[in-house]
Design an enzyme around this catalytic site. Structure first.
Site, PDB file in Angstrom:
ATOM      1  N   ASP A 150     108.393   1.127  43.091  1.00  0.00           N
ATOM      2  CA  ASP A 150     107.050   0.652  43.418  1.00  0.00           C
ATOM      3  C   ASP A 150     106.517  -0.169  42.246  1.00  0.00           C
ATOM      4  OD1 ASP A 150     104.788   0.295  44.929  1.00  0.00           O
ATOM      5  OD2 ASP A 150     103.855   2.171  44.302  1.00  0.00           O
ATOM      6  N   HIS A 157      93.910  -5.244  41.529  1.00  0.00           N
ATOM      7  CA  HIS A 157      94.042  -3.779  41.501  1.00  0.00           C
ATOM      8  C   HIS A 157      94.173  -3.298  40.053  1.00  0.00           C
ATOM      9  CE1 HIS A 157      95.355   0.268  42.584  1.00  0.00           C
ATOM     10  NE2 HIS A 157      96.473   0.096  41.931  1.00  0.00           N
ATOM     11  N   GLU A 222      97.555   4.195  49.342  1.00  0.00           N
ATOM     12  CA  GLU A 222      97.639   2.859  48.748  1.00  0.00           C
ATOM     13  C   GLU A 222      98.227   1.926  49.793  1.00  0.00           C
ATOM     14  OE1 GLU A 222      99.721   3.083  44.957  1.00  0.00           O
ATOM     15  OE2 GLU A 222      97.885   3.701  43.924  1.00  0.00           O
ATOM     16  N   GLU A 224     100.150  -1.097  50.849  1.00  0.00           N
ATOM     17  CA  GLU A 224     101.185  -1.893  50.177  1.00  0.00           C
ATOM     18  C   GLU A 224     102.105  -2.557  51.196  1.00  0.00           C
ATOM     19  OE1 GLU A 224     103.189  -0.029  46.933  1.00  0.00           O
ATOM     20  OE2 GLU A 224     101.449   1.185  46.344  1.00  0.00           O
ATOM     21  N   ASP A 256     101.655   4.307  49.904  1.00  0.00           N
ATOM     22  CA  ASP A 256     102.076   5.092  48.739  1.00  0.00           C
ATOM     23  C   ASP A 256     101.000   6.152  48.481  1.00  0.00           C
ATOM     24  OD1 ASP A 256     103.123   5.958  46.309  1.00  0.00           O
ATOM     25  OD2 ASP A 256     102.219   4.320  45.175  1.00  0.00           O
ATOM     26  N   ARG A 260      95.385  11.646  42.971  1.00  0.00           N
ATOM     27  CA  ARG A 260      94.784  11.063  41.777  1.00  0.00           C
ATOM     28  C   ARG A 260      94.523  12.087  40.675  1.00  0.00           C
ATOM     29  NH1 ARG A 260      96.385   6.067  42.611  1.00  0.00           N
ATOM     30  NH2 ARG A 260      95.387   5.071  44.412  1.00  0.00           N
ATOM     31  N   GLN A 263      97.775  12.760  39.082  1.00  0.00           N
ATOM     32  CA  GLN A 263      98.170  11.548  38.363  1.00  0.00           C
ATOM     33  C   GLN A 263      97.464  11.448  37.012  1.00  0.00           C
ATOM     34  OE1 GLN A 263      97.414   8.011  40.699  1.00  0.00           O
ATOM     35  NE2 GLN A 263      98.427   6.635  39.262  1.00  0.00           N
ATOM     36  N   LYS A 276     102.991  11.032  43.131  1.00  0.00           N
ATOM     37  CA  LYS A 276     103.401   9.987  44.063  1.00  0.00           C
ATOM     38  C   LYS A 276     104.578  10.388  44.940  1.00  0.00           C
ATOM     39  CE  LYS A 276     101.008   6.364  42.299  1.00  0.00           C
ATOM     40  NZ  LYS A 276     100.236   5.409  43.100  1.00  0.00           N
ATOM     41  N   THR A 280     105.901   9.079  51.021  1.00  0.00           N
ATOM     42  CA  THR A 280     105.586   7.653  51.138  1.00  0.00           C
ATOM     43  C   THR A 280     105.867   7.283  52.594  1.00  0.00           C
ATOM     44  OG1 THR A 280     106.349   7.298  48.868  1.00  0.00           O
ATOM     45  CG2 THR A 280     106.112   5.342  50.252  1.00  0.00           C
ATOM     46  N   GLU A 397      89.770   2.653  44.152  1.00  0.00           N
ATOM     47  CA  GLU A 397      89.019   1.416  43.875  1.00  0.00           C
ATOM     48  C   GLU A 397      87.772   1.292  44.735  1.00  0.00           C
ATOM     49  OE1 GLU A 397      91.124  -2.463  43.286  1.00  0.00           O
ATOM     50  OE2 GLU A 397      92.761  -1.269  44.079  1.00  0.00           O
TER      51      GLU A 397
HETATM   52 MN    MN Z   1     101.673   2.307  44.619  1.00  0.00          MN
END
Ligand code: MN
Length: 455
Positions: A150, A157, A222, A224, A256, A260, A263, A276, A280, A397
């Site tokens: 990834d 971002h 996420e 993507e 993804d 958080r 993370q 993560k 997925t 975000e």
């Molecule tokens: Mn990602």
């Protein structure tokens, strides 16, 4: 300068129509100009397919027909092994044959499903064998994905997320020079529709002395786009940027999922790990680079202080047409919205064209140290965010306000709010391409619902 025209052929003609009439509906993601790869399972066996309108076409059975063989025989340089690869039920076997084989398959399908081609249209027995109602098919992954990487290719971002931690210096100094990525986990890639259990892990509150182990509280998605590798490269060799496109089979949507709070506690010094790799989700359809040719655009311009790419990542053709105008959207529905009969609500929309790095640059950089990319490997773009506030491709975000300020939850139809995902929430990613003079093509949906985990 390379132009559109040399990369287009009769399969892109907007006027083509199919005898599968649902493919002629302007709203379908799957007109005859698309022809993505997918796979379905029947009696425990995986079969490769394409989708045309509301029909799933069994490519293994079709490739065994004299009509398909006649199409391949018309190719100037017929690729051996196409029919065997399509019958294998393993898309990596098709990927390894390269873009030439892919184009031959595309031309054969475009011809056979054209409204004016009688071979299948008028052969009820063959048609019944190879054509299935999509609603009755169980779609599965097209192949065993060996490796998954990834990237972090959206400068918008990276800037927004960076500003959360470093308000005065949001972009780290390496960002504008080197495509940043991490090695993900291929074993937990699942197909759209698979539920995702809320992960557990270590988290530590800012004011706590020690971490605790328990359910993730800050679960995110996420938005993507992923690229599947076609032909690979031998270990120790690299992929020149001018040839990178020849090593990409096609693109799909990727969610993804990201924990958080896990993370935040674990990411230094080696980057994402258990935040993560629990799941997925990818869309079932792989839209080929050939289908996407009409939607190529210049790479994002590097204005102001942004440096030109280093020579190994710099290529005129890639700068002129290495971007893809794939418009992507993230939607959500909650248990309350579903029981009220409310449709999903859109959280964000953006385009892959705003990425700082092109797919070719990511792929070339990945192999530049001699790392061998293998047919069927997945490379994802990183969160697709754009310059506009409604183009932020994750809740991290979207709910960000300013340093030191509390997060601003998103308000959903019905009055609920979300800062991060709750159990029962469903996230739906969509993608489509439109351009003047061409048929719109789409990626289908990439969706997953969060299920609870016991503390
Ligand atoms: Mn990602």
């Amino acid at each position: 300068m390379t132009t559109h025209a040399s990369h287009l052929d009769q399969t892109h003609d907007a006027l083509l129509s199919s005898w599968i009439t649902s493919a002629n509906d302007p709203a379908t993601d799957f007109p005859i100009q698309n022809l993505p790869y997918c796979a379905f399972e029947e009696k425990g066996v995986r079969r490769l397919a394409t989708r045309i309108g509301d029909t799933i076409v069994d490519l293994g059975l079709l490739a065994a027909s004299p009509a398909f063989a006649a199409c391949l025989a018309k190719e100037k340089a017929p690729e051996p092994g196409i029919a065997l690869a399509l019958a294998s039920g393993d898309l990596a076997r098709v990927a390894v044959l390269g873009r030439g084989a892919g184009r031959a398959i595309r031309r054969a399908l475009s011809h056979l499903f054209n409204a004016s081609t009688p071979d299948l249209r008028d052969d009820a027995a063959l048609r019944a064998k190879v054509c299935k109602d999509a609603a009755s098919c169980t779609l599965v992954l097209t192949h065993r994905i060996g490796d998954y990487t990834d990237f972090y290719a959206s400068i918008d971002h990276a800037s927004t997320v960076g500003a959360m931690f470093r308000p005065d210096n949001p972009l780290l100094p390496n960002y504008t020079w080197v495509p940043i990525g991490y090695h993900g986990r291929a074993s937990s890639i699942v197909i759209s529709g698979t539920s995702v259990r809320r992960p557990r892990g270590q988290t530590k509150a800012d004011d706590a002395n020690a971490p605790v182990f328990g359910p993730c509280k800050l679960l995110d998605y996420e938005l993507e786009v992923g690229a599947f590798i076609g032909r690979g490269n031998a270990r120790g060799s690299s992929i020149p940027i001018g040839e990178a496109g020849e090593h990409i089979l096609g693109l799909c949507l990727v969610n993804d999922w990201s924990a958080r709070d896990l993370q935040k506690w674990e990411y230094q010094p080696l980057g994402p790990f258990l935040a993560k790799n629990f799941a997925t989700t990818i869309s079932p359809y792989i839209v080929t680079l050939d289908a996407l040719e009409p939607f190529r655009v210049p790479a994002r311009p590097r204005t102001g202080d942004l440096p030109a790419p280093l020579p190994y990542l710099d290529d005129d053709a890639d700068q002129n047409r290495g971007g893809f105008d794939i418009r992507v959207e993230a939607w959500i529905d909650t248990p309350a919205m579903r029981s009220a009969g409310q449709g999903p609500a859109r959280l964000s929309r953006g385009s892959l064209r705003h990425m700082y790095w092109t797919l070719a640059q990511m792929l070339t950089h990945h192999a530049s140290n001699g790392c061998n990319l293998e047919p069927g490997d997945l490379i994802a773009s990183g969160t697709v965010s754009g310059p506009e506030p409604d183009a932020r491709g994750c809740l991290l975000e979207l709910t960000w306000d300013a340093p030191g300020k509390p997060r601003k939850p998103v308000t959903l139809p019905g009055g609920e709010t979300r800062t991060f995902l709750q159990d029962g929430d469903r996230v739906i990613l969509r993608g489509a391409c439109e351009a003047e003079g061409f048929r719109r093509i789409g990626f289908g949906a990439c969706e997953g619902t969060i299920t609870p985990v016991e503390g």
